[in-house]
Motif scaffolding. Structure first.
Motif, PDB file in Angstrom:
ATOM      1  N   ILE A   1       0.840  -1.203   0.000  1.00 36.46           N
ATOM      2  CA  ILE A   1       0.000   0.000   0.000  1.00 36.46           C
ATOM      3  C   ILE A   1       0.871   1.247   0.000  1.00 36.46           C
ATOM      4  CG2 ILE A   1      -1.651   1.325   1.373  1.00 36.46           C
ATOM      5  CD1 ILE A   1      -2.768  -1.416   2.306  1.00 36.46           C
ATOM      6  N   VAL A   2       1.896   1.248   0.888  1.00 38.14           N
ATOM      7  CA  VAL A   2       2.762   2.424   0.981  1.00 38.14           C
ATOM      8  C   VAL A   2       3.440   2.701  -0.359  1.00 38.14           C
ATOM      9  CG1 VAL A   2       4.899   3.290   2.002  1.00 38.14           C
ATOM     10  CG2 VAL A   2       3.157   2.250   3.448  1.00 38.14           C
ATOM     11  N   PHE A   3       4.007   1.651  -0.940  1.00 32.90           N
ATOM     12  CA  PHE A   3       4.739   1.856  -2.196  1.00 32.90           C
ATOM     13  C   PHE A   3       3.821   2.318  -3.319  1.00 32.90           C
ATOM     14  CE2 PHE A   3       8.296  -0.368  -0.278  1.00 32.90           C
ATOM     15  CZ  PHE A   3       9.339   0.380  -0.782  1.00 32.90           C
TER      16      PHE A   3
ATOM     17  N   HIS B   1       3.456   5.515  -6.742  1.00 31.90           N
ATOM     18  CA  HIS B   1       2.471   5.271  -7.791  1.00 31.90           C
ATOM     19  C   HIS B   1       2.815   4.042  -8.610  1.00 31.90           C
ATOM     20  CE1 HIS B   1       0.972   9.137  -6.623  1.00 31.90           C
ATOM     21  NE2 HIS B   1       2.179   9.648  -6.820  1.00 31.90           N
ATOM     22  N   ALA B   2       3.410   3.076  -7.925  1.00 31.56           N
ATOM     23  CA  ALA B   2       3.727   1.836  -8.633  1.00 31.56           C
ATOM     24  C   ALA B   2       2.442   1.034  -8.783  1.00 31.56           C
ATOM     25  CB  ALA B   2       4.744   1.036  -7.835  1.00 31.56           C
ATOM     26  N   ASP B   3       2.411   0.214  -9.791  1.00 34.49           N
ATOM     27  CA  ASP B   3       1.260  -0.656  -9.963  1.00 34.49           C
ATOM     28  C   ASP B   3       1.277  -1.682  -8.838  1.00 34.49           C
ATOM     29  OD1 ASP B   3      -0.771  -2.261 -10.720  1.00 34.49           O
ATOM     30  OD2 ASP B   3       0.339  -3.251 -12.346  1.00 34.49           O
ATOM     31  N   ILE B   4       0.299  -1.587  -7.968  1.00 32.23           N
ATOM     32  CA  ILE B   4       0.325  -2.371  -6.736  1.00 32.23           C
ATOM     33  C   ILE B   4       0.436  -3.864  -7.003  1.00 32.23           C
ATOM     34  CG2 ILE B   4      -2.200  -2.304  -6.612  1.00 32.23           C
ATOM     35  CD1 ILE B   4      -1.841  -2.371  -3.536  1.00 32.23           C
TER      36      ILE B   4
ATOM     37  N   VAL C   1       4.274  -8.183  -6.032  1.00 29.03           N
ATOM     38  CA  VAL C   1       4.755  -9.528  -6.323  1.00 29.03           C
ATOM     39  C   VAL C   1       6.204  -9.483  -6.791  1.00 29.03           C
ATOM     40  CG1 VAL C   1       4.379 -11.595  -7.693  1.00 29.03           C
ATOM     41  CG2 VAL C   1       2.431 -10.303  -6.859  1.00 29.03           C
ATOM     42  N   TYR C   2       6.539  -8.429  -7.560  1.00 30.63           N
ATOM     43  CA  TYR C   2       7.919  -8.310  -8.022  1.00 30.63           C
ATOM     44  C   TYR C   2       8.878  -8.200  -6.837  1.00 30.63           C
ATOM     45  CZ  TYR C   2      12.184  -6.656 -10.114  1.00 30.63           C
ATOM     46  OH  TYR C   2      13.502  -6.554 -10.473  1.00 30.63           O
ATOM     47  N   VAL C   3       8.607  -7.251  -5.979  1.00 28.93           N
ATOM     48  CA  VAL C   3       9.523  -7.002  -4.859  1.00 28.93           C
ATOM     49  C   VAL C   3       9.628  -8.223  -3.949  1.00 28.93           C
ATOM     50  CG1 VAL C   3       9.829  -5.714  -2.715  1.00 28.93           C
ATOM     51  CG2 VAL C   3       9.335  -4.513  -4.830  1.00 28.93           C
ATOM     52  N   PHE C   4       8.475  -8.773  -3.582  1.00 29.78           N
ATOM     53  CA  PHE C   4       8.527  -9.831  -2.583  1.00 29.78           C
ATOM     54  C   PHE C   4       8.997 -11.172  -3.129  1.00 29.78           C
ATOM     55  CE2 PHE C   4       5.968  -6.739  -0.327  1.00 29.78           C
ATOM     56  CZ  PHE C   4       6.670  -6.711   0.854  1.00 29.78           C
ATOM     57  N   SER C   5       8.858 -11.368  -4.429  1.00 29.57           N
ATOM     58  CA  SER C   5       9.399 -12.613  -4.982  1.00 29.57           C
ATOM     59  C   SER C   5      10.917 -12.590  -4.938  1.00 29.57           C
ATOM     60  CB  SER C   5       8.896 -12.839  -6.408  1.00 29.57           C
ATOM     61  OG  SER C   5       9.376 -11.817  -7.253  1.00 29.57           O
ATOM     62  N   GLY C   6      11.510 -11.401  -4.753  1.00 36.08           N
ATOM     63  CA  GLY C   6      12.957 -11.324  -4.578  1.00 36.08           C
ATOM     64  C   GLY C   6      13.347 -11.124  -3.122  1.00 36.08           C
ATOM     65  N   LEU C   7      12.535 -10.334  -2.424  1.00 40.35           N
ATOM     66  CA  LEU C   7      12.873  -9.966  -1.044  1.00 40.35           C
ATOM     67  C   LEU C   7      12.797 -11.153  -0.090  1.00 40.35           C
ATOM     68  CD1 LEU C   7      13.701  -7.488   0.552  1.00 40.35           C
ATOM     69  CD2 LEU C   7      11.295  -7.087   1.069  1.00 40.35           C
TER      70      LEU C   7
ATOM     71  N   MET D   1      14.830  -4.607  -4.960  1.00 41.28           N
ATOM     72  CA  MET D   1      13.921  -3.475  -4.752  1.00 41.28           C
ATOM     73  C   MET D   1      13.778  -2.657  -6.037  1.00 41.28           C
ATOM     74  SD  MET D   1      13.055  -3.922  -1.668  1.00 41.28           S
ATOM     75  CE  MET D   1      12.239  -2.401  -1.141  1.00 41.28           C
ATOM     76  N   TYR D   2      14.628  -2.926  -7.010  1.00 38.27           N
ATOM     77  CA  TYR D   2      14.552  -2.181  -8.272  1.00 38.27           C
ATOM     78  C   TYR D   2      14.575  -3.180  -9.421  1.00 38.27           C
ATOM     79  CZ  TYR D   2      19.584  -3.021  -7.871  1.00 38.27           C
ATOM     80  OH  TYR D   2      20.801  -3.605  -7.707  1.00 38.27           O
ATOM     81  N   PRO D   3      14.048  -2.818 -10.567  1.00 42.66           N
ATOM     82  CA  PRO D   3      14.050  -3.749 -11.695  1.00 42.66           C
ATOM     83  C   PRO D   3      15.444  -3.865 -12.311  1.00 42.66           C
ATOM     84  CG  PRO D   3      12.960  -1.705 -12.290  1.00 42.66           C
ATOM     85  CD  PRO D   3      13.275  -1.604 -10.843  1.00 42.66           C
TER      86      PRO D   3
END
Lengths: 273, 280
Positions: free
Chosen positions: B72-74, B79-82, B87-93, B210-212
Motif C-alpha cells: 500500500i505504501v509503495f 504510484h507503482a502498480d500495486i 509480487v515483483y519485490v517480494f518474490s525477490g525480497l 527493490m529495483y528492476p
C-alpha cells in the motif's frame, strides 16, 4: 555379545587460549601489518597415554582428586571429547548419567521435555511413548507434568531428569557422582532404581568421591592422578592406596557397621538446563 | 548391540580430503537424529509463537501484514502498480531474507549450542541442520503468504510455479552449507556474525530486488552479473513473477553455488569437528 570398552594409549589434550576466539578483524589487521600475533596457546594433557580394558561384568570405580581427569575420562568414553592420540573402541550401548537434565527447555511442559530429552539421547519415539507413563509415575509429578517446567521447583526438575535418564536398559552405564535427588520419599525410590540399573548393566563405571559407594558397588577400582592411571585393582586396596598415597589422609571414613545406602542422601548437583 | 568406533582427531590428516565415508556418515547422522532435528525445529517455531492466540498462524499472518503494508505504501508513494510491484519485490525480497537470515542465524549455530556440545554426544551436523531447518520453515510460511497475496491481487499463476519446490531445495542446500561454514568459522572468529550483519545488506543492494534489473546501467551490468546470488534470486523471480521456467544459466549458477558452499562447509566441518568442543 558382551560389552567391552577398550582404550589404547589415549591422550586427551585441552588447549586453552588466552584469547579463545580472536576477532576476524584482528586477524586481518595483523596479517596486513605483518604483525605476528603471539602464540597464546596453553596446552595440557588431561589424560596421558591412558590404556584401559573394561569387560562385561565389571563394576569399575574411578577415584582421584579433583582435576585428576575422572569426569573427562567418562566424557571421552561417551565421545564428547575426542582424543588427540590413541584409540577408543566401545562395544555396547552407552548410557551416560552425566549432567542429567541437559537440554531441558524451560518453556515446555514436563511431558514435552520427556520427548525432547528422548530425541537428544537418540531414542525412538515408540520407545519414549512406551516409557512416558513410567517416567511420569516414577517422577511423582502427577498433574504437574503438563506445566512448563519453569514453574517447577529444582527438586521437581531433578526428579524428572533422573526419571528420564534412568528409564533405560543400559549395557554400559557411566555414572558421575549422581545418586539421588528430591525429598526423602524420592531418594529411596531413586536409590532402588540405581541399584537395579547397576544389576542390569553389563558394565558400570562410577566416578565418585564417596568411598563407601565405591566399596559397596564396585569390584574393581582405578586410581587416577593427574591424568594417569596410578593404580588399578581390588576396591579395598585401591581405596587404601588412594588415602595413603594420593589424598594423604589417615582417617578412613568407611564404617562397615553403617549401611552406606543411608549416606546416599547427597544433594543432586543442580542440573543446568 | 552396536559397535561404535569413536572419532579420533589425530589420525585424520592422512586421509584424503572429504572422503565419501564422511558424506555417508553425515547422511547417516542426519537420518539417525531426524526426530531430534524435527522436534528442535518445531520447538524453535513454537517458542516464537507460544502464548499467542493464533499460534502458528502468526507465521503466515506476520509476513502477510508486512507485505500488505508495504504494498500500500509503495503504491501510494511511488504510484507503482500495486499488483505487479508487490509480487515483483517480494518474490525477490523473501528469498533474500531467507538467505541472509540463514547466514546470520546459522553463524551462531555452534556457539549458541555450547552447553549441548559440551555435555551430550550429538553429531556436530545436527546444529546447522536445526538452524537451516528452522529458517526454511519460516521461509515456507512467508512464501505461502506471498502466494496468498498474489492470489488476492488477482495474479494468474503459471505452471512454472511447479518448479518452486526444486528452487527451494537449491536454496535450502545453500543455506545449510552457509550455516555449517559460518557456524564453524564463528567458533574461531566470534565477530563473524557482526561482520555478516553489515556486509550482507551491502550485497542486497547489488541484486535487483527493490529495483528492476532494467535499471542497472549497461556499462555496469557485467559487474552485477558476477554476483552468484543474482542468479539465485532470479530463479524465484522468473518462477513466481514472470511465470516462466528460469533460464539454464540461473539454474547452473545457483546449483553450483549451493553445492560448492555445502561441500566447503562439510570440508571445514570435517577438518574442525574434533576441535570445536575445545574452543567453546
Amino acid at each position: 555379545m558382551t560389552a567391552e570398552i577398550r582404550v589404547e594409549n589415549a591422550t586427551l589434550r585441552f588447549r586453552t587460549y588466552r584469547n579463545p576466539s580472536p576477532a576476524l578483524k584482528e586477524l586481518i589487521i595483523n596479517t596486513l601489518t605483518q604483525r605476528r600475533a603471539p602464540d597464546d596457546v596453553l596446552e595440557f594433557d588431561a589424560l596421558k597415554n591412558l590404556s584401559l580394558t573394561i569387560c562385561g561384568g565389571e563394576r569399575v570405580g574411578i577415584i582421584g582428586l579433583n582435576g585428576a581427569g575422572k569426569s573427562t575420562l567418562l566424557k571421552m568414553i561417551v565421545g564428547i571429547y575426542p582424543t588427540r592420540r590413541g584409540r577408543i573402541s566401545v562395544r555396547g550401548r552407552v548410557t551416560p548419567l552425566i549432567e542429567v537434565g541437559t537440554g531441558f527447555d524451560l518453556e515446555m511442559s514436563g511431558r514435552e521435555n520427556i520427548y525432547l530429552n528422548g530425541v537428544l539421547l537418540a531414542r525412538s519415539k515408540t520407545e519414549m511413548k512406551r516409557r512416558e507413563q513410567q517416567i511420569i509415575e516414577f517422577s511423582g509429578l502427577d498433574e504437574h507434568i503438563d506445566l512448563p517446567i519453569k514453574y517447577y521447583s529444582s527438586g521437581m526438575v531433578g526428579r524428572l531428569a533422573f526419571s528420564i535418564a534412568t528409564m533405560i536398559e543400559p549395557e554400559i552405564l557411566l555414572v558421575d557422582e549422581i545418586f539421588s535427588t528430591g525429598d526423602a520419599l524420592f531418594v529411596d525410590k531413586a536409590t532402588d532404581r540405581m541399584l537395579s540399573l547397576f544389576d542390569k548393566s553389563q558394565i558400570v563405571i562410577l566416578v565418585s568421591h564417596n568411598m563407601s559407594h565405591i566399596l559397596e558397588f564396585c569390584n574393581r577400582v582405578i586410581v587416577l592422578h593427574k591424568g594417569e592411571i596410578v593404580n588399578d585393582g581390588a576396591p579395598a586396596e585401591m581405596v587404601d592406596y588412594y588415602y595413603t598415597h594420593i589424598a594423604h589422609r589417615e582417617h578412613h571414613p568407611y564404617d562397615p557397621a553403617q549401611p552406606p545406602i543411608v549416606t546416599l542422601l547427597e544433594t543432586f548437583a543442580p542440573c543446568r538446563y | 548391540m552396536m559397535i561404535s568406533q569413536l572419532p579420533l582427531a589425530g589420525v585424520d590428516k592422512r586421509r584424503r580430503p572429504l572422503p565419501a565415508s564422511f558424506i555417508l556418515r553425515s547422511v547417516n547422522d542426519a537420518w539417525k537424529y531426524r526426530r531430534a532435528i524435527e522436534s528442535f525445529v518445531t520447538n524453535n517455531l513454537r517458542r516464537r509463537y507460544r502464548r499467542s492466540a493464533l499460534g502458528f498462524f502468526w507465521g503466515l499472518l506476520g509476513p502477510l501484514l508486512t507485505m500488505t503494508t508495504m504494498a500500500i505504501v509503495f503504491s501510494l508513494l511511488f504510484h507503482a502498480d500495486i499488483k505487479t510491484f508487490t509480487v515483483y519485490v517480494f518474490s525477490g525480497l523473501l528469498p533474500w531474507a531467507y538467505t541472509s537470515e540463514s547466514a546470520i542465524e546459522g553463524s551462531q549455530c555452534f556457539v549458541a549450542s555450547e552447553s549441548y556440545i559440551k555435555k551430550l554426544f550429538i553429531p556436530k551436523l545436527f546444529f546447522p541442520l536445526v538452524s537451516a531447518g528452522t529458517d526454511t520453515m519460516n521461509f515456507l510460511f512467508s512464501l505461502s503468504s506471498l502466494l496468498i497475496i498474489a492470489v488476492a491481487l488477482g495474479i494468474q499463476f503459471k505452471l512454472s510455479l511447479l518448479l518452486l519446490p526444486a528452487i527451494i531445495v537449491v536454496s535450502a542446500t545453500l543455506n545449510l552449507g552457509m550455516s555449517i561454514l559460518f557456524g564453524v568459522a564463528t567458533v574461531y572468529f566470534r565477530d563473524l556474525t557482526h561482520i555478516l550483519r553489515v556486509t550482507l545488506p551491502a550485497i542486497f543492494y547489488t541484486i535487483p530486488i527493490m529495483y528492476p534489473a532494467t535499471m542497472i546501467p549497461d556499462q555496469y551490468r557485467q559487474w552485477f552479473l558476477l554476483n552468484p546470488f543474482y542468479y539465485l534470486i532470479d530463479l524465484y523471480r522468473q518462477c513466481i513473477y514472470n511465470g516462466q521456467c528460469p533460464p539454464t544459466l540461473d539454474w547452473a549458477v545457483a546449483i553450483a553455488l549451493a553445492s560448492c558452499v555445502l561441500f566447503a562447509g562439510l570440508l571445514v566441518l570435517k577438518k574442525n569437528e574434533h576441535d570445536l568442543v575445545f574452543r567453546m
